[in-house]
Each structure stands twice: as structure tokens, then as C-alpha cells.
Write a protein that holds these residues in place. Structure first.
Motif, PDB file in Angstrom:
ATOM      1  N   PRO A  27      39.039  31.550  41.733  1.00  0.00           N
ATOM      2  CA  PRO A  27      39.801  32.805  41.723  1.00  0.00           C
ATOM      3  C   PRO A  27      40.209  33.278  40.326  1.00  0.00           C
ATOM      4  N   VAL A  28      40.503  32.336  39.422  1.00  0.00           N
ATOM      5  CA  VAL A  28      40.899  32.734  38.062  1.00  0.00           C
ATOM      6  C   VAL A  28      39.674  33.215  37.277  1.00  0.00           C
ATOM      7  N   VAL A  29      38.542  32.542  37.449  1.00  0.00           N
ATOM      8  CA  VAL A  29      37.302  32.973  36.785  1.00  0.00           C
ATOM      9  C   VAL A  29      36.943  34.394  37.232  1.00  0.00           C
ATOM     10  N   LYS A  30      37.168  34.678  38.520  1.00  0.00           N
ATOM     11  CA  LYS A  30      36.793  35.984  39.080  1.00  0.00           C
ATOM     12  C   LYS A  30      37.593  37.144  38.476  1.00  0.00           C
ATOM     13  N   ILE A  31      38.773  36.838  37.915  1.00  0.00           N
ATOM     14  CA  ILE A  31      39.597  37.935  37.363  1.00  0.00           C
ATOM     15  C   ILE A  31      39.486  38.044  35.833  1.00  0.00           C
ATOM     16  N   LEU A  32      38.622  37.236  35.215  1.00  0.00           N
ATOM     17  CA  LEU A  32      38.546  37.226  33.745  1.00  0.00           C
ATOM     18  C   LEU A  32      38.264  38.609  33.150  1.00  0.00           C
ATOM     19  N   SER A  33      37.529  39.434  33.859  1.00  0.00           N
ATOM     20  CA  SER A  33      37.175  40.748  33.301  1.00  0.00           C
ATOM     21  C   SER A  33      38.350  41.726  33.301  1.00  0.00           C
ATOM     22  N   GLN A  34      39.419  41.353  34.032  1.00  0.00           N
ATOM     23  CA  GLN A  34      40.536  42.321  34.138  1.00  0.00           C
ATOM     24  C   GLN A  34      41.872  41.787  33.623  1.00  0.00           C
ATOM     25  N   VAL A  35      41.822  40.688  32.889  1.00  0.00           N
ATOM     26  CA  VAL A  35      43.085  40.098  32.404  1.00  0.00           C
ATOM     27  C   VAL A  35      43.084  39.976  30.883  1.00  0.00           C
TER      28      VAL A  35
END
Length: 243
Positions: A27-35
Motif C-alpha cells: 500500500p505504501v509503494v502504491k502511493i509513492l507517486s502522490q506523496v
């Protein structure tokens, strides 16, 4: 079914059904583009609490093994604890190596990080898991060993994103030793010891403990990702100043 077949099945379950330990689906890898840097640094601060608390949970499992007369399991867990506390790293605990490496690399405070709601929930769940009877508890401790390599591989990936590949020497040492030596030995050593004690009629209880532990970790990663993107996260002023 023999014990090694059971552990193989559980490890397959881990790879198939648990995105938390996937370097692409976590889940954290999946949000890398928006954080931002600060949001992932926050996740690293929270993650650091897990290895710090792990020694205490391993000690609980060791005490249960000792009480049951499972001496070789107790001895294996004791060796793991001693190593975690610094027996092969000049008396510096693995947690200290990690925390100081993160502080140096990220320029944020790590050592005195307080658990977030998600992390507090994980620790509370672990406490209830480790209060159960021996087969369940040893299933949980085995789950921690079985997930350590995928989890550390994931942490390295997140750090590469944060540091753009320039990892401090201490951190590099910490990860290479864990991934190439320590964790491989711990998992194999524990699995070998457990095989001598756990009978087929106890496999269900062992597997239940294993699943309870990975369920808790999966939930934790999902909630850490939510905390990182939610506006309620009060990021450390040091992170804000650093970036």
C-alpha cells in the motif's frame, strides 16, 4: 503432512495473498507517486518501532518455549535475541543501527518516535497474539521470520526512493547483513527447531498464529499508507525544516 510442507504452504500463502509484502503491490509503494519526502519519512519513523519492539515479543515466545520444555527452540530464540541486541555488531543493537542510519540518511529524528494510531494498534494486536498458547505464539514468531526478507526488501526500496540511491554505509551494512545472512539463518534455524516439536494435530493452531500475525502486519501497512496521505499526520518539524 510434515512440518516443512506446512511452512512451505504458509510461505506460498504469504506471497499470494498478502500485498503488504509485495514490492509492487504494498500500500505504501502504491502511493509513492502522490506523496512527499516527509510523508514516506513518516512511514520510516513508524516502521522503526517494529524492530525495536520485536525483541520483547521474541522473549515472550522464548519463555513459552522454555516453560514447555522446548529447549532447542528456546535456545534458538535466545540466540536471535542476543544477535538483535548486538552480539555480532560490537554491542550495538540492530535497532540502534537502523535508527541511527535512518537519522543520518533522512535527517529526521527516529529514536524517540511515538507510535501512531496504526502502530499502536499493531502492537496491541501482537500483545494479544503472544498471550495465546505456545503453538499459536510460535506460528506468529515464525511468521515474523518468514516475512522479514520481503519486508526488508520493501524498506530498502522505500529508502532508495527517499535517498535517491545514496544510502549511508551503516544502513547499507544493516540491510546487506539482514538480507544475505542473519534473516536467512533465523528462518531456517527456527523452522528446523520447531519441526522437532510440532505434531500434525497442532499444525492448525500454528497456522492460525502465523495468519494472525501476517493479518496484523497487512492491516498495519494499509493503515500506515492512509496515515501518510491523510492531512492529520503531524509531521515532525525537523522533517519540514529538512525539506
Amino acid at each position: 503432512m510434515e512440518f516443512n510442507h506446512l511452512t512451505k504452504q504458509l510461505n506460498q500463502l504469504l506471497a499470494q495473498d498478502y500485498v503488504a509484502f509485495s514490492i509492487t503491490e504494498n500500500p505504501v509503494v502504491k502511493i509513492l507517486s502522490q506523496v512527499s519526502f516527509a510523508q514516506i519519512a513518516y512511514v520510516m519513523q513508524q516502521y522503526s518501532i517494529f524492530p525495536k519492539e520485536l525483541v520483547g515479543f521474541t522473549e515472550l515466545a522464548r519463555q513459552k518455549a522454555l516453560a514447555a520444555g522446548w529447549n532447542s527452540v528456546a535456545q534458538e530464540l535466545k540466540e536471535n535475541i542476543v544477535e538483535e541486541m548486538g552480539s555480532t555488531t560490537g554491542g550495538i543493537s540492530h535497532y540502534t543501527l537502523l535508527a541511527e542510519g535512518l537519522e543520518e540518511g533522512l535527517g529526521v529524528p527516529v529514536k524517540n518516535t511515538m507510535p501512531s494510531i496504526a502502530t499502536f494498534k499493531l502492537l496491541r494486536t501482537m500483545q494479544s497474539v503472544f498471550d495465546k498458547q505456545i503453538y499459536y505464539v510460535l506460528g506468529a514468531i515464525y511468521a515474523i521470520e518468514a516475512t522479514s526478507i520481503p519486508e526488508l526488501t520493501l524498506i530498502v526500496q522505500l529508502l532508495d526512493w527517499l535517498l535517491e540511491g545514496a544510502m549511508p554505509k551503516d544502513l547499507e551494512y544493516f540491510f546487506s547483513k539482514h538480507l544475505n545472512e542473519w534473516e536467512i539463518e533465523h528462518e531456517a534455524g527456527l523452522r528446523t527447531c520447531l519441526a522437532a516439536y510440532i505434531q500434525p494435530e497442532e499444525f492448525g493452531e500454528f497456522a492460525a498464529g502465523f495468519r494472525a500475525m501476517i493479518d496484523a502486519m497487512q492491516t498495519w501497512w494499509q493503515e500506515l499508507a492512509q496515515e501518510a496521505i491523510s492531512s492529520e499526520v503531524v509531521l515532525s518539524t525537523a522533517i519540514a525544516q529538512h525539506h
